[in-house]
Design an enzyme around this catalytic site. Structure first.
Site, PDB file in Angstrom:
ATOM      1  N   SER A  81       0.856  -1.180   0.000  1.00 20.11           N
ATOM      2  CA  SER A  81       0.000   0.000   0.000  1.00 20.11           C
ATOM      3  C   SER A  81       0.889   1.225   0.000  1.00 20.11           C
ATOM      4  O   SER A  81       2.049   1.167   0.422  1.00 20.11           O
ATOM      5  CB  SER A  81      -0.878   0.009   1.260  1.00 20.11           C
ATOM      6  N   TYR A 124      -2.795  -1.300  10.179  1.00 25.80           N
ATOM      7  CA  TYR A 124      -2.684  -1.459   8.727  1.00 25.80           C
ATOM      8  C   TYR A 124      -1.317  -0.975   8.227  1.00 25.80           C
ATOM      9  O   TYR A 124      -0.651  -1.657   7.437  1.00 25.80           O
ATOM     10  CB  TYR A 124      -3.806  -0.670   8.060  1.00 25.80           C
TER      11      TYR A 124
END
Length: 255
Positions: A143, A156
């Site tokens: 990401s 995350y």
């Protein structure tokens, strides 16, 4: 691209998290580029929907990437079904718990790490064994948050940073394994998970406009755009690309 040779012609490629979002779109891109696609997802119904969308070049396996026995069995089944493995896109993941560090439960943390980081490790372990010395390729879905920080997302962010470290370390082993390992780093992609659970969350309403602004292209991404990037990294056209972090983020991390 009439007459162009398919990028993944006759390659066998695993896609995890293939039941929706980036995984489904990537699997469709891979199939369009000539691959035979092994679809992994823990949701058997949505995974079968993806298989039906693709057709005869795809087969579906119910697989929990956080469970080693499930991963080992699914990869072995792929070898039995297709005779070999040439590539994998480790895409399966979940979204953040949307909590400050002080409010994050250990259970939230463990679930995130189990799927978004340990799940990538387990898949890579068995995929690399299956492709040992064959010149295969792995692409991991990290990401943009794998190289920056973000509030309400420590679980995350930490997992996605971990995916990048794992990708780079495994890439350094290519001389021993014969397997290239790279990562894609998406920005905010308009998947059902993002639209329903994040953009549809009132707590995020005030952040949407600034997030769009940070994507200097001026919009959020589409799942197939990540799939196209992963497709190239898996292909022989990227044969000298190893340990790369390819941002597919509309300029999100350029600022």
């Amino acid at each position: 691209m009439s007459g162009a040779k398919p990028m993944l012609g006759d390659k066998v490629v695993i896609v995890t998290g293939a039941g929706s979002g980036i995984g489904r779109a990537a699997a469709q891109v891979f199939a369009e580029e000539g691959a035979r696609v092994a679809l992994f997802d823990r949701d058997a119904e949505s995974n079968e929907e993806t298989r039906e969308l693709i057709g005869d070049s795809a087969r579906a396996w119910t697989c929990d990437v956080s469970d080693e026995a499930s991963v080992a069995a699914a990869v072995a089944d792929v070898i039995d079904a297709f005779g070999r493995l040439d590539g994998a896109f480790n895409n399966a993941g979940i979204e953040m718990a949307n909590k400050l560090v002080a409010d994050l439960d250990a259970a939230d943390w463990s679930r995130m790490m189990g799927i978004n980081l340990t799940g990538v490790f387990l898949c890579m372990k068995y995929q690399t064994r299956a492709m040992q010395g064959t010149g295969g390729a792995i692409v991991n879905n990290s990401s943009g948050d794998g190289i920056i920080g973000a509030p309400y997302a420590s679980d995350y962010v930490a997992a996605k940073h971990g995916v990048i470290g794992l990708t780079r370390a495994a890439a350094c082993e290519a001389r021993y394994t014969g397997v290239r390992v790279n990562a894609v780093l998406p920005g905010l992609i308009l998947t059902p998970m993002v639209e329903e659970r994040l953009l549809g969350n009132p707590a995020f309403e005030a952040q949407v406009a600034p997030m769009v602004e940070r994507h200097s292209i001026g919009r959020f991404g589409q799942p197939e755009e990540v799939g196209q990037a992963a497709c190239w990294l898996l292909s022989d056209r990227a044969s000298f690309v190893n340990g790369a972090l390819l941002t597919v983020d509309g300029g999100y991390t350029a600022r």
